[in-house]
Design a protein around this motif. Sequence first.
Motif, short mmCIF file in Angstrom:
data_model
loop_
_atom_site.label_atom_id
_atom_site.label_comp_id
_atom_site.label_asym_id
_atom_site.label_seq_id
_atom_site.Cartn_x
_atom_site.Cartn_y
_atom_site.Cartn_z
N VAL A 226 91.21 -47.67 45.83
CA VAL A 226 90.37 -47.31 47.00
C VAL A 226 89.01 -47.11 46.61
CG1 VAL A 226 90.15 -45.34 48.55
CG2 VAL A 226 92.56 -46.20 48.24
N LEU A 227 88.63 -46.60 45.47
CA LEU A 227 87.60 -46.24 44.93
C LEU A 227 86.48 -47.46 44.76
CD1 LEU A 227 87.73 -43.36 42.56
CD2 LEU A 227 86.92 -43.14 44.94
N THR A 228 87.15 -48.70 44.23
CA THR A 228 86.54 -50.07 44.05
C THR A 228 86.31 -50.41 45.28
OG1 THR A 228 88.14 -50.31 41.72
CG2 THR A 228 87.17 -51.95 42.93
N ALA A 229 87.40 -50.58 46.37
CA ALA A 229 87.16 -51.17 47.51
C ALA A 229 85.94 -50.46 48.33
CB ALA A 229 88.46 -50.97 48.48
N ALA A 230 85.75 -49.39 48.13
CA ALA A 230 84.93 -48.38 49.02
C ALA A 230 83.46 -48.61 48.29
CB ALA A 230 85.08 -46.99 49.03
N ALA A 231 83.43 -49.15 47.10
CA ALA A 231 82.22 -49.10 46.33
C ALA A 231 81.20 -50.23 47.05
CB ALA A 231 82.28 -49.12 44.91
N GLY A 232 81.62 -51.09 47.48
CA GLY A 232 80.67 -52.21 47.67
C GLY A 232 79.74 -51.95 48.66
N TYR A 233 79.98 -51.61 49.79
CA TYR A 233 79.06 -51.25 51.07
C TYR A 233 78.14 -50.21 50.65
CZ TYR A 233 80.45 -55.34 53.82
OH TYR A 233 80.59 -56.40 54.35
N THR A 234 78.53 -49.32 49.93
CA THR A 234 77.97 -47.93 49.66
C THR A 234 77.05 -48.05 48.51
OG1 THR A 234 79.77 -47.03 48.24
CG2 THR A 234 79.57 -46.61 50.52
N ALA A 235 77.20 -49.10 47.70
CA ALA A 235 76.23 -49.13 46.37
C ALA A 235 74.92 -49.45 46.62
CB ALA A 235 77.10 -50.46 45.74
N PRO A 236 74.42 -50.47 47.55
CA PRO A 236 73.21 -50.61 47.79
C PRO A 236 72.42 -49.21 47.90
CG PRO A 236 74.33 -52.54 48.60
CD PRO A 236 75.11 -51.38 48.16
N ASP B 206 85.94 -55.11 53.48
CA ASP B 206 86.33 -54.01 52.66
C ASP B 206 86.90 -52.60 53.39
OD1 ASP B 206 85.19 -55.44 50.54
OD2 ASP B 206 83.69 -54.28 50.45
N ALA B 207 86.31 -52.66 54.78
CA ALA B 207 86.66 -51.56 55.60
C ALA B 207 88.40 -51.86 55.92
CB ALA B 207 85.99 -51.42 56.85
N ASP B 208 88.73 -53.20 56.23
CA ASP B 208 90.13 -53.47 56.46
C ASP B 208 91.00 -53.11 55.31
OD1 ASP B 208 89.94 -54.60 59.45
OD2 ASP B 208 88.48 -55.50 58.38
N GLN B 209 90.59 -53.74 54.21
CA GLN B 209 91.47 -53.40 53.10
C GLN B 209 91.77 -51.94 52.92
OE1 GLN B 209 90.24 -55.68 49.54
NE2 GLN B 209 89.00 -57.09 50.74
N LEU B 210 90.39 -51.20 53.10
CA LEU B 210 90.69 -49.84 52.72
C LEU B 210 91.55 -49.12 53.72
CD1 LEU B 210 86.95 -48.89 52.04
CD2 LEU B 210 88.84 -48.41 50.35
N ALA B 211 91.74 -49.83 55.01
CA ALA B 211 92.57 -49.21 56.16
C ALA B 211 93.96 -49.53 55.65
CB ALA B 211 92.28 -49.84 57.52
N LEU C 10 94.87 -49.67 52.52
CA LEU C 10 95.36 -48.91 51.54
C LEU C 10 95.68 -47.44 51.80
CD1 LEU C 10 92.65 -50.54 48.89
CD2 LEU C 10 95.19 -50.71 48.50
N THR C 11 95.07 -47.07 52.71
CA THR C 11 95.07 -45.59 52.96
C THR C 11 95.84 -45.21 54.23
OG1 THR C 11 92.85 -45.74 54.05
CG2 THR C 11 92.97 -45.17 51.87
N HIS C 12 96.21 -46.32 54.99
CA HIS C 12 96.71 -46.18 56.30
C HIS C 12 96.15 -45.30 57.09
CE1 HIS C 12 100.58 -47.80 54.40
NE2 HIS C 12 100.15 -46.97 53.33
N THR C 13 94.68 -45.60 57.23
CA THR C 13 93.88 -44.95 58.16
C THR C 13 93.02 -45.85 58.89
OG1 THR C 13 91.92 -44.62 56.52
CG2 THR C 13 93.48 -43.08 56.75
N PRO C 14 92.32 -45.75 60.17
CA PRO C 14 91.88 -46.75 60.71
C PRO C 14 90.53 -47.22 60.10
CG PRO C 14 92.17 -44.92 62.06
CD PRO C 14 92.60 -44.54 60.90
N ALA C 15 90.32 -48.68 60.07
CA ALA C 15 89.08 -49.06 59.50
C ALA C 15 87.89 -48.58 60.01
CB ALA C 15 89.22 -50.66 59.85
N ALA C 16 87.78 -48.42 61.33
CA ALA C 16 86.64 -47.74 61.96
C ALA C 16 86.24 -46.41 61.23
CB ALA C 16 86.83 -46.97 63.32
N LEU C 17 87.15 -45.50 60.72
CA LEU C 17 86.63 -44.43 59.85
C LEU C 17 85.94 -44.86 58.56
CD1 LEU C 17 89.90 -42.00 59.99
CD2 LEU C 17 87.46 -41.88 61.46
N TRP C 18 86.25 -45.98 58.04
CA TRP C 18 85.56 -46.30 56.72
C TRP C 18 84.33 -46.79 57.26
CZ3 TRP C 18 87.16 -44.72 52.19
CH2 TRP C 18 88.55 -44.44 52.21
#
Length: 231
Positions: free
Chosen positions: A87-97, A194-199, A201-209
């Motif tokens: 989860v952390l790895t997938a979330a790191a891309g769009y937040t990194a810059p 990444d948002a859809d992968q996180l959705a 992985l976490t069973h939450t809406p991609a919109a939240l990510w």
Amino acid sequence: MQLIDSLFGTQPAPSVWVVGATAALALAAVLPHAIWRLSRNAVTIAHEGGHGLVALLSGRRLQGIRLHSDTSGLTVSRGKPHGLGMVLTAAAGYTAPSLLGAGGALLLAAGHITLLLWSATALLLLMLVMIRNAYGVLTVFVTGGLFLLVSWQTGPQVQAVFAYLVVWFLLLGGVRPLLELQQKRRGGAAPSSDADQLARLTHTPAALWMLLFYAVALFSLFGGGRWLLGP
């Protein structure tokens, strides 16, 4: 000893005119589509580098990073296909810059211009080892070489202008990819984002990510901008 003093010593902040001019130049590198097609490569480096760094920090095994001429990229790591590390790895891309930009703004506000430039150079050289395609090697090599050239061969004034330009670009450039991703997702063109992968992985809406990505980017932009502009 002299190198350590240079790295951790402080330099005076440039004039307000220089800070404003570098912000305008960074904006000019982000807004026009023709220029963005080229400058977006730098954001991709930060994006994939974020994936790779967090993969390593979370205990995953980094297999390699690929950067493509269409400014897309791919980071492959091995480990559990689920769990906190993934989860952390997938979330790191769009937040990194944006987070790199905010961290850079903090260093610049403290006067650590040289430390910022050499840290960025070191990260790019480390990333170069993990690149697995020719275009990726070329882009990271050129980018790292530019940082090395500025850090080694130019004076404090040029270094300051370059550092402020880079940080402004990361802060501003961290927002536009989210707008592009949102548009693609509306058209169903990014089912594996990444948002859809996180959705999944976490069973939450991609919109939240997506909301989280936007929050990180905007808070970094406004917070980092305040640090750069000073009191």
